[in-house]
Design a protein around this motif. Structure first.
Motif: not given
Length: 88
Positions: A66-88
């Motif tokens: 459904v998605l290219h694997r790099n696209t999936a990895s990029r989406k996960v990475s960007r979401l993880a960065n946003r989650v980690n930046s909460i409260g920072a």
């Protein structure tokens, strides 16, 4: 319009596969939306839990084509960065 039996069958297969892919894409987007809503609310624990649920869903979408694997990895990475930046 398809004339041969094999072309008619191919048309049916494509239609069935499209329905499955639509369902997968919709499910994936729902998981992403839950993460983004948790990020917007500023609740880090909820965002981490939502990300943990969304990550396998994104990877599954990539595995199923459904998605290219790099696209999936990029989406996960960007979401993880946003989650980690909460409260920072």
């Amino acid at each position: 319009m398809a004339n041969t039996n094999s072309a008619k069958k191919a048309t049916r297969k494509i239609a069935a596969r499209t329905e499955v892919n639509k369902a997968r894409r919709s499910r994936m987007r729902s998981f992403i939306r839950k993460v983004e809503e948790a990020i917007a609310s500023g609740d880090k624990s909820a965002a981490e839990a939502a990300l943990k649920a969304a990550q396998p869903e994104l990877q599954r979408a990539a595995t199923k084509g459904v998605l290219h694997r790099n696209t999936a990895s990029r989406k996960v990475s960007r979401l993880a960065n946003r989650v980690n930046s909460i409260g920072a």
